[in-house]
Design a protein around this motif. Sequence first.
Motif, PDB file in Angstrom:
ATOM      1  N   ASP A  76      31.121  32.064  38.040  1.00  0.00           N
ATOM      2  CA  ASP A  76      30.171  31.005  38.249  1.00  0.00           C
ATOM      3  C   ASP A  76      30.330  30.521  39.726  1.00  0.00           C
ATOM      4  O   ASP A  76      31.231  29.736  39.844  1.00  0.00           O
ATOM      5  CB  ASP A  76      30.239  30.061  37.246  1.00  0.00           C
ATOM      6  CG  ASP A  76      29.319  28.689  37.301  1.00  0.00           C
ATOM      7  OD1 ASP A  76      28.411  28.751  38.417  1.00  0.00           O
ATOM      8  OD2 ASP A  76      29.346  27.757  36.509  1.00  0.00           O
ATOM      9  N   GLY A  77      29.425  30.890  40.615  1.00  0.00           N
ATOM     10  CA  GLY A  77      29.572  30.402  42.085  1.00  0.00           C
ATOM     11  C   GLY A  77      29.419  28.768  42.146  1.00  0.00           C
ATOM     12  O   GLY A  77      29.734  28.424  43.085  1.00  0.00           O
ATOM     13  N   THR A  78      28.745  28.223  41.209  1.00  0.00           N
ATOM     14  CA  THR A  78      28.391  26.806  41.498  1.00  0.00           C
ATOM     15  C   THR A  78      29.633  25.966  40.764  1.00  0.00           C
ATOM     16  O   THR A  78      29.586  24.781  40.846  1.00  0.00           O
ATOM     17  CB  THR A  78      27.333  26.496  40.443  1.00  0.00           C
ATOM     18  OG1 THR A  78      27.275  26.592  39.263  1.00  0.00           O
ATOM     19  CG2 THR A  78      26.027  27.288  40.994  1.00  0.00           C
ATOM     20  N   ASN A  79      30.508  26.732  40.106  1.00  0.00           N
ATOM     21  CA  ASN A  79      31.779  25.652  39.664  1.00  0.00           C
ATOM     22  C   ASN A  79      32.777  25.695  40.824  1.00  0.00           C
ATOM     23  O   ASN A  79      33.255  26.442  41.269  1.00  0.00           O
ATOM     24  CB  ASN A  79      32.421  26.476  38.560  1.00  0.00           C
ATOM     25  CG  ASN A  79      33.569  25.676  37.891  1.00  0.00           C
ATOM     26  OD1 ASN A  79      33.994  24.412  38.445  1.00  0.00           O
ATOM     27  ND2 ASN A  79      34.105  26.203  36.839  1.00  0.00           N
ATOM     28  N   GLN A  80      32.571  24.183  41.274  1.00  0.00           N
ATOM     29  CA  GLN A  80      33.454  24.062  42.535  1.00  0.00           C
ATOM     30  C   GLN A  80      34.842  23.958  42.330  1.00  0.00           C
ATOM     31  O   GLN A  80      35.638  23.851  43.362  1.00  0.00           O
ATOM     32  CB  GLN A  80      32.702  22.650  43.302  1.00  0.00           C
ATOM     33  CG  GLN A  80      31.547  22.830  43.951  1.00  0.00           C
ATOM     34  CD  GLN A  80      31.626  23.682  45.133  1.00  0.00           C
ATOM     35  OE1 GLN A  80      32.503  23.871  45.782  1.00  0.00           O
ATOM     36  NE2 GLN A  80      30.595  24.587  45.352  1.00  0.00           N
ATOM     37  N   ASP A  81      35.394  23.958  41.264  1.00  0.00           N
ATOM     38  CA  ASP A  81      36.724  24.021  40.695  1.00  0.00           C
ATOM     39  C   ASP A  81      37.285  25.311  40.635  1.00  0.00           C
ATOM     40  O   ASP A  81      37.000  26.227  39.704  1.00  0.00           O
ATOM     41  CB  ASP A  81      37.066  23.185  39.440  1.00  0.00           C
ATOM     42  CG  ASP A  81      38.295  22.966  39.193  1.00  0.00           C
ATOM     43  OD1 ASP A  81      39.170  24.013  39.682  1.00  0.00           O
ATOM     44  OD2 ASP A  81      38.584  22.157  38.207  1.00  0.00           O
ATOM     45  N   ALA A  82      37.722  25.726  41.714  1.00  0.00           N
ATOM     46  CA  ALA A  82      38.076  27.122  42.062  1.00  0.00           C
ATOM     47  C   ALA A  82      39.189  27.772  40.756  1.00  0.00           C
ATOM     48  O   ALA A  82      39.087  28.836  40.378  1.00  0.00           O
ATOM     49  CB  ALA A  82      38.515  27.523  43.431  1.00  0.00           C
ATOM     50  N   GLN A  83      40.112  26.775  40.716  1.00  0.00           N
ATOM     51  CA  GLN A  83      41.271  26.889  40.080  1.00  0.00           C
ATOM     52  C   GLN A  83      40.748  27.226  38.372  1.00  0.00           C
ATOM     53  O   GLN A  83      41.015  28.447  37.653  1.00  0.00           O
ATOM     54  CB  GLN A  83      42.243  26.065  39.945  1.00  0.00           C
ATOM     55  CG  GLN A  83      43.752  26.522  40.263  1.00  0.00           C
ATOM     56  CD  GLN A  83      44.533  25.487  40.047  1.00  0.00           C
ATOM     57  OE1 GLN A  83      44.364  24.302  40.228  1.00  0.00           O
ATOM     58  NE2 GLN A  83      45.706  25.870  39.863  1.00  0.00           N
ATOM     59  N   GLU A  84      39.742  26.415  37.902  1.00  0.00           N
ATOM     60  CA  GLU A  84      39.220  26.422  36.765  1.00  0.00           C
ATOM     61  C   GLU A  84      38.499  27.883  36.323  1.00  0.00           C
ATOM     62  O   GLU A  84      38.494  28.411  35.480  1.00  0.00           O
ATOM     63  CB  GLU A  84      38.319  25.032  36.417  1.00  0.00           C
ATOM     64  CG  GLU A  84      37.911  25.077  34.950  1.00  0.00           C
ATOM     65  CD  GLU A  84      36.963  23.842  34.935  1.00  0.00           C
ATOM     66  OE1 GLU A  84      37.277  22.790  34.604  1.00  0.00           O
ATOM     67  OE2 GLU A  84      35.877  23.861  35.737  1.00  0.00           O
ATOM     68  N   GLU A  85      37.443  27.948  37.518  1.00  0.00           N
ATOM     69  CA  GLU A  85      36.711  28.961  37.583  1.00  0.00           C
ATOM     70  C   GLU A  85      37.366  30.307  37.495  1.00  0.00           C
ATOM     71  O   GLU A  85      37.049  31.282  36.298  1.00  0.00           O
ATOM     72  CB  GLU A  85      35.555  28.978  38.533  1.00  0.00           C
ATOM     73  CG  GLU A  85      34.666  30.178  38.519  1.00  0.00           C
ATOM     74  CD  GLU A  85      33.888  30.292  37.349  1.00  0.00           C
ATOM     75  OE1 GLU A  85      33.743  29.270  36.454  1.00  0.00           O
ATOM     76  OE2 GLU A  85      33.302  31.354  36.984  1.00  0.00           O
ATOM     77  N   CYS A  86      38.575  30.675  38.076  1.00  0.00           N
ATOM     78  CA  CYS A  86      38.902  31.841  38.186  1.00  0.00           C
ATOM     79  C   CYS A  86      39.868  32.025  37.051  1.00  0.00           C
ATOM     80  O   CYS A  86      40.065  33.258  36.402  1.00  0.00           O
ATOM     81  CB  CYS A  86      39.977  31.989  39.499  1.00  0.00           C
ATOM     82  SG  CYS A  86      39.044  31.753  40.968  1.00  0.00           S
ATOM     83  N   ALA A  87      40.663  30.950  36.578  1.00  0.00           N
ATOM     84  CA  ALA A  87      41.384  31.073  35.192  1.00  0.00           C
ATOM     85  C   ALA A  87      40.416  31.398  34.036  1.00  0.00           C
ATOM     86  O   ALA A  87      40.943  32.123  33.196  1.00  0.00           O
ATOM     87  CB  ALA A  87      41.899  29.702  34.870  1.00  0.00           C
ATOM     88  N   ARG A  88      39.189  30.993  34.019  1.00  0.00           N
ATOM     89  CA  ARG A  88      38.217  31.076  33.109  1.00  0.00           C
ATOM     90  C   ARG A  88      37.831  32.645  33.068  1.00  0.00           C
ATOM     91  O   ARG A  88      37.746  33.401  31.921  1.00  0.00           O
ATOM     92  CB  ARG A  88      36.925  30.309  33.155  1.00  0.00           C
ATOM     93  CG  ARG A  88      35.897  30.609  32.174  1.00  0.00           C
ATOM     94  CD  ARG A  88      34.456  30.021  32.576  1.00  0.00           C
ATOM     95  NE  ARG A  88      33.731  30.631  33.585  1.00  0.00           N
ATOM     96  CZ  ARG A  88      32.984  31.924  33.477  1.00  0.00           C
ATOM     97  NH1 ARG A  88      32.832  32.301  32.155  1.00  0.00           N
ATOM     98  NH2 ARG A  88      32.545  32.438  34.565  1.00  0.00           N
TER      99      ARG A  88
END
Length: 213
Positions: A103-115
Amino acid sequence: MKIIEAKTYEDMSRKAANIISAQVIMKPNCVLGLATGGTPVGIYKQLIDWYRKGDIDFSEVTTINLDEYRGLPRESIQSYWTFMHEHFFDHVNIRPENINLPDGTNQDAQEECARYDRLIMEKGGIDLQLLGIGVDGHIGFNEPGAAFELGTHCVNLTESTIEANARFFDTVKEVPRQAYTMGIKTIMQAHKVLMVVNGRSKAAIIKEAFFVQ
Ligand code: F6R
């Protein structure tokens, strides 16, 4: 590693589509790792053709794409989400809920990559990962020399990748400067990897990556 030579782009696309098709027939609920870029377009066309003829069924398939620009909404015409829908998903019977991209719109990189890494694990890993390669050797958005042990992560695009991707935007300025990408570790954890390459511009990097000791 097995290298399969093809005579033409169409021949390469058909051979690669055959391998993907065999995977789906052998395991209808398989997880396919997919890629964007110009190279796989012919493969997607071939798969759509076989789907229309009733030769392949994607109703149980899950797809997990390699990468997505950070900051672009899904609906943007240059997002990988849009690319995949235009070139493949909109033309076959993949269930929308089985389609996955970062999800490119999730600005929380850590959260998005972990998800994303969690998602791949929960799906039981990727059965077959389709890959292209950039003229400078990038895979996903991993530039040569990227740490081998990285899972999904946020990268700053290099000038060469920004320039190469500018063909999809009106101006080079519009190319996003960051992306979320599976790491080399994520890719290497796939049960099988299918890299497709065509064109003279890729000859030097293929020689360096696969043939020079
Ligand atoms: C695509 C991707 C990229 C491309 C590479 C080659 O999801 O992550 O690494 O595979 O840029 O692109 P083409 O096929 O356009 O030469």
